[in-house]
Design an enzyme around this catalytic site. Sequence first.
Site, PDB file in Angstrom:
ATOM      1  N   LYS A  84       5.601  -6.767  20.622  1.00 12.23           N
ATOM      2  CA  LYS A  84       5.892  -8.105  20.772  1.00 12.23           C
ATOM      3  C   LYS A  84       7.342  -8.614  20.933  1.00 12.23           C
ATOM      4  O   LYS A  84       8.267  -7.847  20.225  1.00 12.23           O
ATOM      5  CB  LYS A  84       5.528  -8.507  19.321  1.00 12.23           C
ATOM      6  CG  LYS A  84       4.722  -9.924  19.114  1.00 12.23           C
ATOM      7  CD  LYS A  84       4.402 -10.107  17.911  1.00 12.23           C
ATOM      8  CE  LYS A  84       3.431 -11.353  17.723  1.00 12.23           C
ATOM      9  NZ  LYS A  84       3.429 -11.761  16.349  1.00 12.23           N
TER      10      LYS A  84
HETATM   11  O1  G3P Z   1       1.003 -15.310  14.246  1.00 12.96           O
HETATM   12  C1  G3P Z   1       2.206 -15.744  14.162  1.00 12.96           C
HETATM   13  C2  G3P Z   1       2.018 -16.078  12.728  1.00 12.96           C
HETATM   14  O2  G3P Z   1       2.266 -15.088  11.937  1.00 12.96           O
HETATM   15  C3  G3P Z   1       2.955 -17.196  12.455  1.00 12.96           C
HETATM   16  O3  G3P Z   1       2.259 -18.165  11.532  1.00 12.96           O
HETATM   17  O4  G3P Z   1       2.084 -19.590   9.541  1.00 12.96           O
HETATM   18  O5  G3P Z   1       4.302 -18.322   9.567  1.00 12.96           O
HETATM   19  O6  G3P Z   1       3.559 -20.271  11.274  1.00 12.96           O
HETATM   20  P1  G3P Z   1       3.074 -19.118  10.468  1.00 12.96           P
END
Ligand code: G3P
Length: 218
Positions: A84
Site C-alpha cells: 500500500k
Molecule cells: O480503508 C481505509 C480506512 O481504514 C480508513 O477508514 O474510517 O479511518 O476513514 P477511516
Amino acid sequence: MKFFIDSADIEAIREIKAMGMCDGVTTNPSLMAKAGRKDTDALLKEICAVVQGPVSGEVTALDAEGMVAEGRRLAALDPHLVVKIPTTYAGLQAIATLSGENIRVNATLVFSLNQALLVAKAGAAYVSPFVGRLDDVGEDGMQLISDIVEVYENYEYDTEVIVASVRHPMHVVDSALLGAHIATIPPEVIRKLVAHPLTDKGLAAFMADWETLQGSGS
Ligand code: G3P
C-alpha cells in the site's frame, strides 16, 4: 463484489473468513496501532496465512526510494502481500517502479478522479478512494466511486477499485450498485450488514409460537 476486511485484528479476520465473507484484507498504520502489535511483519504474515487472498500492508517511508525499498521488503514476506502506497508525487514514482517489478500495489489515500487516473497509469493493481472521509468534509464519496468506475471502463484500465473508509451499510449497498470491484469493510460494519429489525421481530414471534405449541395439551 469482493469483500475485504479493513482491519488488522487477526481474531476478527479469522471469524469473518470462516463465514466466507473475507476475500482479502487491508491494513494501514492506524489499524496496526489499533491492533497493538509491534511485530507488524509477523502479523501481516499471520493475516496472509488466514486469508489466502490479497493482504495490503502499508509503507511508512515518505520518499520514493524509501517506499520502494520498504515495498520490496513487504512483498517478499508472502505472495499474498500487496504493497500500500500513499498517492503523493513520490508515491507515484514508487507505484511505477514496484508495479514494473510485478509487485502489486494498492494506491491509498485517493480523494480525486485525477489521483485515480494517475495511479492507474502508473500501473497500480488497486486504487483505494476513501469515501467516508470525503463525506466527512461535505463531499460526495460515492460520486467519486461512480466517476472512477466509469473512467476506468472508458479506458479499460485493469486497476481494481477498492471502496475504502467504509463507515456504514449504505456505503456497501452503493458500492455494489456502482459496480466497484471491492469494498473494504471494518468488522463492525460487516456485523451491521446482516442485522434487520424485522428479522429479529420475526424470529422472536416464531420462538414465542413454538413455546406456546410445546406448552399446549395436544
Ligand atoms: O480503508 C481505509 C480506512 O481504514 C480508513 O477508514 O474510517 O479511518 O476513514 P477511516
